[in-house]
Design a protein around this motif. Structure first.
Motif, short mmCIF file in Angstrom:
data_model
loop_
_atom_site.label_atom_id
_atom_site.label_comp_id
_atom_site.label_asym_id
_atom_site.label_seq_id
_atom_site.Cartn_x
_atom_site.Cartn_y
_atom_site.Cartn_z
N MET A 178 29.54 -27.32 -52.31
CA MET A 178 30.65 -27.28 -51.77
C MET A 178 31.16 -28.34 -51.26
N ASN A 179 30.74 -29.06 -50.37
CA ASN A 179 31.03 -30.33 -49.44
C ASN A 179 31.04 -31.49 -50.39
N ALA A 180 30.17 -31.42 -51.34
CA ALA A 180 30.32 -32.69 -52.29
C ALA A 180 31.36 -32.52 -53.27
N ILE A 181 31.74 -31.46 -53.52
CA ILE A 181 32.84 -30.97 -54.60
C ILE A 181 34.25 -31.36 -53.82
N GLY A 182 34.40 -30.86 -52.82
CA GLY A 182 35.39 -31.06 -51.82
C GLY A 182 36.03 -29.80 -51.21
N SER B 209 34.86 -40.77 -42.04
CA SER B 209 33.65 -41.02 -42.55
C SER B 209 32.90 -40.12 -43.26
N ARG B 210 33.17 -38.82 -42.64
CA ARG B 210 32.65 -37.52 -43.28
C ARG B 210 32.59 -37.35 -44.84
N LEU B 211 33.90 -37.77 -45.34
CA LEU B 211 34.01 -37.63 -46.78
C LEU B 211 33.25 -38.53 -47.55
N GLU B 212 33.24 -39.65 -46.95
CA GLU B 212 32.23 -40.83 -47.65
C GLU B 212 30.77 -40.30 -47.65
N PRO C 13 38.51 -37.06 -54.36
CA PRO C 13 39.67 -36.29 -53.95
C PRO C 13 39.67 -35.86 -52.47
N ARG C 14 40.66 -35.85 -51.82
CA ARG C 14 40.93 -35.29 -50.60
C ARG C 14 40.35 -33.89 -50.41
N PRO C 15 39.66 -33.46 -49.38
CA PRO C 15 39.11 -32.27 -49.14
C PRO C 15 40.04 -31.07 -49.19
#
Length: 430
Positions: free
Chosen positions: A173-177, A195-198, A292-294
């Motif tokens: 889920m986190n990798a998908i967004g 930096s969490r998204l990266e 994509p933005r989460p």
């Protein structure tokens, strides 16, 4: 030529073979192989001949031999006697379910189960530690937990231990967004916060998931079947094909996060059919440009463009990340289907997390189905638990082997519980 010189020339080749066998046995964490695949009687006779050669060489130089445990084996056809060292083999496995961002409870459980010492370093008291996914979300300790898992992996490897890490639906889920279960307080632990998204898409966490985590695992109980994640059925030409078709063929456990649904079409070869799909889906997620933005606050991004039907099925309701049937459906119904899945995956029991039973680990179908998510995170307040598997294979006087599995639930706050005991008598291992 003097008799001693003649003896040296006769036994040197045998000594070389003996040393090779000893080196293989010493370097293998499984101990000496019961035999090397040349046929049982030939192996036993060779073992006895090598022992004689060693004794003949050692005696003139005053070396003391250490007698190995031995058994006299009679070949019914040739009436030859051979002395065979047949070591007892044992393996201890600890598995822990969903951790969900709580390093304090995770440390307490791993200390209680003997995986780590008082400093939270690998203890060497277990052979394999398995974590079945959902380390992330619902708590703040993402960075500390994943770094700790990598430290334990390196520490275990240094002393021939194994850490097996499974990806849960929340890692995907986190990798998908899909960040619906990410706490605002957890986001603040990343510096800078953006930096969490990266980290979860293309950075250090995504790298760890790609390199050291799988979506499914098959853990053989004995090394004759191969290392962790040796496929069943074994491919043609595999050095493990013979053992995986013999009496020990299903002496293995499966580990996934959600469950292996009877309707799921990609169960074979297990686990590579599932893990190859997981790897390809994670690769597609990494390759999105821009990422994509989460969600929230942005809209749900969904699976990436180009996702295949099989990859989408992996992430679907009857895929190994989300399936809950073994935990939620009527036990009589699921127990009618369990043997078919075990047969396909080359396993005797299946272990999964995902569906919490807050009071205790759930054993269904005579312990063939083990559900180990007990809500150990403070987000749930469930029982602090771990699954213990103790496996032994020991020689029986007069021939044959005795195989035993003891499966227990370990608890930090109340008495342990015996979930299953299984004993089998084997004439041979092949």
């Amino acid at each position: 030529m003097p008799r001693g010189t003649t003896l040296v020339f006769m036994v040197l080749p045998l000594l070389a073979l003996s040393l090779a066998y000893y080196a293989q046995s010493s370097s293998s964490r499984l101990g000496p192989a019961p035999h090397l695949g040349t046929g049982l009687q030939l192996s036993l006779a060779l073992s006895g001949l090598i022992g004689y050669a060693q004794a003949a060489l050692q005696a003139p130089f005053g070396f003391n031999t250490v007698e190995q445990p031995a058994q006299v084996v009679i070949d019914a056809d040739e009436h030859d006697y051979a002395r065979e060292p047949r070591p007892r083999f044992s393996r201890k496995i600890i598995a822990v379910g969903d951790i969900h961002g709580d390093i304090g409870n995770a440390e307490r459980i791993l200390q209680m189960a003997g995986v780590v010492d008082e400093n939270n370093d690998w203890s060497g008291r277990v052979d394999v530690f398995v974590q079945t996914g959902d380390i992330i979300d619902r708590g703040d300790d993402t960075i500390e937990l994943f770094n700790w898992m990598e430290d334990l992996r390196e520490q275990a490897l240094a002393v021939n231990g194994i850490v097996l890490s499974i990806l849960g639906n929340h890692e995907y889920m986190n990798a998908i967004g899909d960040w619906r279960y990410v706490l605002e307080s957890e986001k603040k632990t990343f510096e800078p916060r953006e930096s969490r998204l990266e980290a979860v898409t293309t950075g250090w966490l995504a790298d760890a998931w790609a390199e050291n985590y799988t979506t499914a695992a098959r853990l053989p109980l004995h090394g004759l079947l191969g290392p962790p994640n040796t496929d069943y059925p074994a491919p043609d030409g595999s050095v493990f094909a013979r053992a995986n078709a013999g009496p020990l063929s299903h002496a293995a456990f499966s580990f996934v996060h959600g469950g292996l649904a009877p309707t799921y079409p990609n169960l074979q070869p297990f686990p590579s059919a599932i893990n190859n799909l997981g790897s390809s889906l994670l690769h597609r997620l990494r390759e999105r440009k821009p990422q994509p933005r989460p969600h929230p606050p942005s809209s749900y991004p969904g699976l990436p463009a180009g996702t295949t039907r099989e990859e989408a099925r992996l992430y679907g309701g009857d895929g190994p990340l989300w399936y809950r049937g073994w935990a939620d459906e009527d036990e009589r119904k699921v127990c009618r289907m369990v043997d078919e899945v075990l047969e396909k995956t080359g396993t005797r029991r299946m272990v999964m997390g995902h569906t919490p039973h807050f009071d205790s680990i759930a054993a269904r179908c005579d312990g063939k189905v083990l559900i180990i998510d007990t809500g150990i995170s403070h987000a749930y307040g469930g029982a602090l638990s771990a699954l213990s598997i103790e496996y032994t294979l020991e020689p029986v006087k007069g021939g044959g082997w005795k195989e035993q599995e003891i499966v227990k639930a370990l608890y930090a706050d109340h008495d342990d519980e015996l979930l299953a005991v299984s004993t089998r008598d084997l004439e041979d291992l092949w």
